[in-house]
Design a protein around this motif. Sequence first.
Motif, short mmCIF file in Angstrom:
data_model
loop_
_atom_site.label_atom_id
_atom_site.label_comp_id
_atom_site.label_asym_id
_atom_site.label_seq_id
_atom_site.Cartn_x
_atom_site.Cartn_y
_atom_site.Cartn_z
N GLU A 185 -37.06 -4.00 13.38
CA GLU A 185 -37.50 -3.02 14.77
C GLU A 185 -37.81 -3.93 15.83
OE1 GLU A 185 -40.15 0.20 13.50
OE2 GLU A 185 -38.39 1.33 12.80
N ARG B 157 -34.80 2.58 15.51
CA ARG B 157 -35.84 2.65 14.23
C ARG B 157 -34.93 2.54 13.05
NH1 ARG B 157 -35.16 7.05 11.38
NH2 ARG B 157 -33.74 8.70 12.32
N TRP B 158 -35.58 2.10 12.27
CA TRP B 158 -35.07 1.77 11.02
C TRP B 158 -34.80 3.09 10.06
CZ3 TRP B 158 -32.25 -1.35 8.08
CH2 TRP B 158 -32.26 -1.47 6.65
N ASP B 159 -33.63 3.20 9.32
CA ASP B 159 -33.36 4.55 8.70
C ASP B 159 -33.35 3.81 7.18
OD1 ASP B 159 -32.09 6.23 7.10
OD2 ASP B 159 -30.81 6.97 8.65
N ASP C 148 -32.84 5.41 4.40
CA ASP C 148 -31.93 5.79 3.60
C ASP C 148 -30.57 5.24 3.62
OD1 ASP C 148 -33.83 7.82 2.51
OD2 ASP C 148 -33.40 9.19 4.36
N HIS C 149 -30.20 5.01 4.93
CA HIS C 149 -28.82 4.23 5.16
C HIS C 149 -29.01 3.02 5.36
CE1 HIS C 149 -28.02 8.66 6.70
NE2 HIS C 149 -26.98 8.34 6.09
N GLU C 150 -30.05 2.23 5.38
CA GLU C 150 -30.24 0.96 5.58
C GLU C 150 -29.45 0.38 6.86
OE1 GLU C 150 -29.95 -1.25 1.76
OE2 GLU C 150 -32.27 -0.67 1.60
N ASP D 22 -30.93 2.72 13.56
CA ASP D 22 -30.38 3.83 14.44
C ASP D 22 -30.79 3.71 15.82
OD1 ASP D 22 -29.61 6.37 15.27
OD2 ASP D 22 -29.94 7.31 13.46
N ARG E 5 -27.48 9.36 19.85
CA ARG E 5 -27.34 8.10 19.00
C ARG E 5 -26.36 7.08 19.84
NH1 ARG E 5 -25.40 8.39 13.12
NH2 ARG E 5 -27.66 8.51 12.76
N ILE F 101 -25.42 2.11 15.31
CA ILE F 101 -25.83 1.91 14.08
C ILE F 101 -25.84 0.38 13.97
CG2 ILE F 101 -25.89 4.08 13.12
CD1 ILE F 101 -23.58 2.63 11.31
N THR G 196 -25.98 -1.58 10.64
CA THR G 196 -26.43 -1.57 9.12
C THR G 196 -26.72 -3.12 8.68
OG1 THR G 196 -24.51 -0.18 8.98
CG2 THR G 196 -25.37 -1.18 6.90
#
Length: 349
Positions: free
Chosen positions: A210, A249-251, A253-255, A258, A287, A290, A292
Motif C-alpha cells: 500500500e 488499497r489492497w484487495d 480476494d483478488h490479490e 485497487d 477505479r 488494478i 495484480t
Amino acid sequence: MLSGVIEPRVRVEVLRDEADDRASLYDATFRGLHAEVKEVPAVWLYDERGSGLYEEITRLPEYYLPRREAEILRDRAAVIAKRAQARALVELGAGTAKNSRLLLDAIEAEGTLERFVPLDVSEQVLRASAQAIAAAYPRVFVHAIVGDFERHLGALPRNGRRLIAFLGSTIGNLYPDQRGRFLRTIASMLAPDEAFLVGVDLVKDVARLESAYNDSRGVTETFVRNVLTGLNRELGATFDQQRFVYEARWDPDHEWMDIGLRAGQAHSVSIPRLELDLAFEEGEPLRVEISTKFRREQFELEAARARLRVESWWTDSAGDFAVALVFRHASDDNPPRAVSFERRRRRTA
Ligand code: AVI
C-alpha cells in the motif's frame, strides 16, 4: 500505417490509428462507467503529463518495483542472453526502456544482438527512447513501433530469433481474462526457440504494497487524478477534483491493488462527449487501474493454461519481485499428426 526514419538506424512505425483509437477508447470509457464498479480505462493515465509522472513514480523510494527488477536483471541478464540467443530484443510497453538496457548490454556481449524493437502507445516517449538507445548502441538498429501490446503483437517483425520482454509488472495491470488472452497470443506468436521474459511483482506484506501506491510526496495521487483532468479536457466532462479522494488499497480476494478515487459526497458529473450524466453516491469508488501481485504457482498455472512453460524464475534478494523466462510448451513444437480412424484401426488390427 505510417512509417518514419529519423536517423539511419532508427525506424518508427506507427500502427495506431488515432481516430480508431479514440473511438475505441471512448467506447471503453462509456462501458467502464456503466460497470458495477465504475471504472475508467487505465489508458487515460498515460497522456503526456501522466507519462512524465509515471517516470517520477519509478524513482520514488516507496516504489520498489523497478529497482528490484533491475537487481534481478543485473544478476541474470548474461544467463538470459546465453539461453535466448536473440538477434532482436522486442520490448512491449517499453516506455523509456530503462531496464531494457541491462538486457541490451548482455545480448550485445553475447554477440547476437542486431535489433531493438520497442513497442509503446506513446509516440513521444518512444521516439525519445528510440533515439537514446540508438545513440548508446551504435551497432544496433532500432525499429520502434507505436502500438498497443493487446492489439498489435501480430505485427511485430519476425526476421531473426527474438527475445520478447514485458517488464515492470505491467502484466499485473491486466484483468485475469485479458491476461489469459495476452498470454495465449504470446504463445501463438513465439517460435519454438524464442523466449518471453516477463517481470512480475509478488504478493507481500500489505503495508509495503500500500505504501508503494500511497507515496509520501503524493506523486501517485497526482498521476491518478490526472485522469480526471484528461476526461474534462477531452470529453468536456465536469469532474471536480475536490469531490473525490484518492484511494489505493489492497484487495486480498483478488490479490491486486485497487487504485482510483472515491466520491466524498453524492453528486453528478456530466460527460457531454459521451452523452452521459453520471450519478455518484457518497463513498462510491471510481477505479482507474488494478495492479495484480503474483505467486509463482499461480503464474505457472496461468502460463500453462496458455500453453507456455516457465523455464526459469528468478527473484531479487528480498523476494519482492520475480522475472520469469518462458517458452512455448514443448509438446506444441511438434504437434502429433492426426492419425485417421481408418489408419488407427488398420495399425491396431
Ligand atoms: C505500469 N504499472 C506496472 C504500474 C503498477 O505498479 O501497476 C502503474 C502504477 N500505478 C501507480 N503506480 C504505478
